[in-house]
Design a protein around this motif. Structure first.
Motif, PDB file in Angstrom:
ATOM      1  N   PRO A   4       0.658  -0.712   0.120  1.00 43.86           N
ATOM      2  CA  PRO A   4      -0.141  -0.145   0.354  1.00 43.86           C
ATOM      3  C   PRO A   4       0.729   1.300   0.459  1.00 43.86           C
ATOM      4  O   PRO A   4       1.681   1.846   0.867  1.00 43.86           O
ATOM      5  CB  PRO A   4      -0.242  -0.237   1.442  1.00 43.86           C
ATOM      6  N   HIS A   5       0.117   2.270  -0.315  1.00 44.91           N
ATOM      7  CA  HIS A   5       1.121   3.422  -1.109  1.00 44.91           C
ATOM      8  C   HIS A   5      -0.289   4.651  -0.645  1.00 44.91           C
ATOM      9  O   HIS A   5      -1.202   4.720  -1.627  1.00 44.91           O
ATOM     10  CB  HIS A   5       1.918   4.272  -2.204  1.00 44.91           C
ATOM     11  N   CYS A  16      -1.619   3.812  -4.741  1.00 50.37           N
ATOM     12  CA  CYS A  16      -2.177   2.599  -4.438  1.00 50.37           C
ATOM     13  C   CYS A  16      -2.647   2.018  -3.002  1.00 50.37           C
ATOM     14  O   CYS A  16      -1.897   1.397  -2.468  1.00 50.37           O
ATOM     15  CB  CYS A  16      -1.918   1.533  -4.873  1.00 50.37           C
ATOM     16  N   PRO A  17      -4.047   2.822  -2.583  1.00 51.99           N
ATOM     17  CA  PRO A  17      -3.909   2.621  -0.788  1.00 51.99           C
ATOM     18  C   PRO A  17      -3.727   1.455  -0.715  1.00 51.99           C
ATOM     19  O   PRO A  17      -4.014   1.099   1.244  1.00 51.99           O
ATOM     20  CB  PRO A  17      -5.265   3.775  -0.540  1.00 51.99           C
ATOM     21  N   ASP A  18      -4.641   0.139  -1.441  1.00 52.33           N
ATOM     22  CA  ASP A  18      -5.365  -0.505  -1.096  1.00 52.33           C
ATOM     23  C   ASP A  18      -4.548  -1.816  -1.172  1.00 52.33           C
ATOM     24  O   ASP A  18      -3.815  -2.746  -1.179  1.00 52.33           O
ATOM     25  CB  ASP A  18      -6.311  -0.797  -1.435  1.00 52.33           C
ATOM     26  N   GLY A  19      -2.803  -1.140  -1.604  1.00 53.03           N
ATOM     27  CA  GLY A  19      -1.308  -2.290  -3.062  1.00 53.03           C
ATOM     28  C   GLY A  19      -2.765  -2.961  -3.520  1.00 53.03           C
ATOM     29  O   GLY A  19      -3.447  -2.479  -3.964  1.00 53.03           O
ATOM     30  N   ALA A  20      -1.338  -3.888  -4.443  1.00 55.64           N
ATOM     31  CA  ALA A  20      -1.972  -4.369  -5.166  1.00 55.64           C
ATOM     32  C   ALA A  20      -1.203  -5.226  -6.250  1.00 55.64           C
ATOM     33  O   ALA A  20      -0.076  -5.602  -5.003  1.00 55.64           O
ATOM     34  CB  ALA A  20      -2.369  -3.140  -6.527  1.00 55.64           C
TER      35      ALA A  20
END
Length: 113
Positions: A8-9, A13-17
């Motif tokens: 997460p960033h 990409c708050p939820d990660g990917a």
């Protein structure tokens, strides 16, 4: 296909990917192709550090960084031993876990940290 896990960033990409990519392309292109808008101020020409990532898993599967990349990495915010410029790191067959640092040193990006 090779699996890429992005931690997460807050902004990108708050939820990660998690996604799959074809080996042989750069990590930067794989991130961009999968909707993660990582900075790449020099248009992926190995002239800045805005696409800096930390490869948390799978680092040893990447080819060693060239001298030019190593020199630039010395200027990257949050440099760690597993740091790479994503525009220079070519994805192989080994899955990768990648962290995008919170900050870059992109002076041209107004209003951002």
């Amino acid at each position: 296909m090779t699996q890429i896990v992005v931690l997460p960033h807050v902004e990108l990409c708050p939820d990660g990917a998690v996604f799959e990519t074809t080996p042989g392309g750069t990590l930067c292109d794989a991130l961009l192709d999968n909707g993660i808008d990582i900075e790449h101020a020099c248009e992926k020409s190995c002239a800045c550090t805005t696409c800096h990532v930390i490869v948390r898993e799978g680092f040893d599967s990447l080819a060693e960084a060239e001298e030019e990349e190593e020199d630039l990495l010395d200027k990257a915010w949050g440099l760690e031993p597993q740091s790479r410029l994503s525009c220079q790191a070519v994805v192989g067959d080994t899955p990768l876990v990648v962290e995008i640092p919170r900050y870059t040193i992109n002076m041209a990006r107004e209003g951002k940290h």
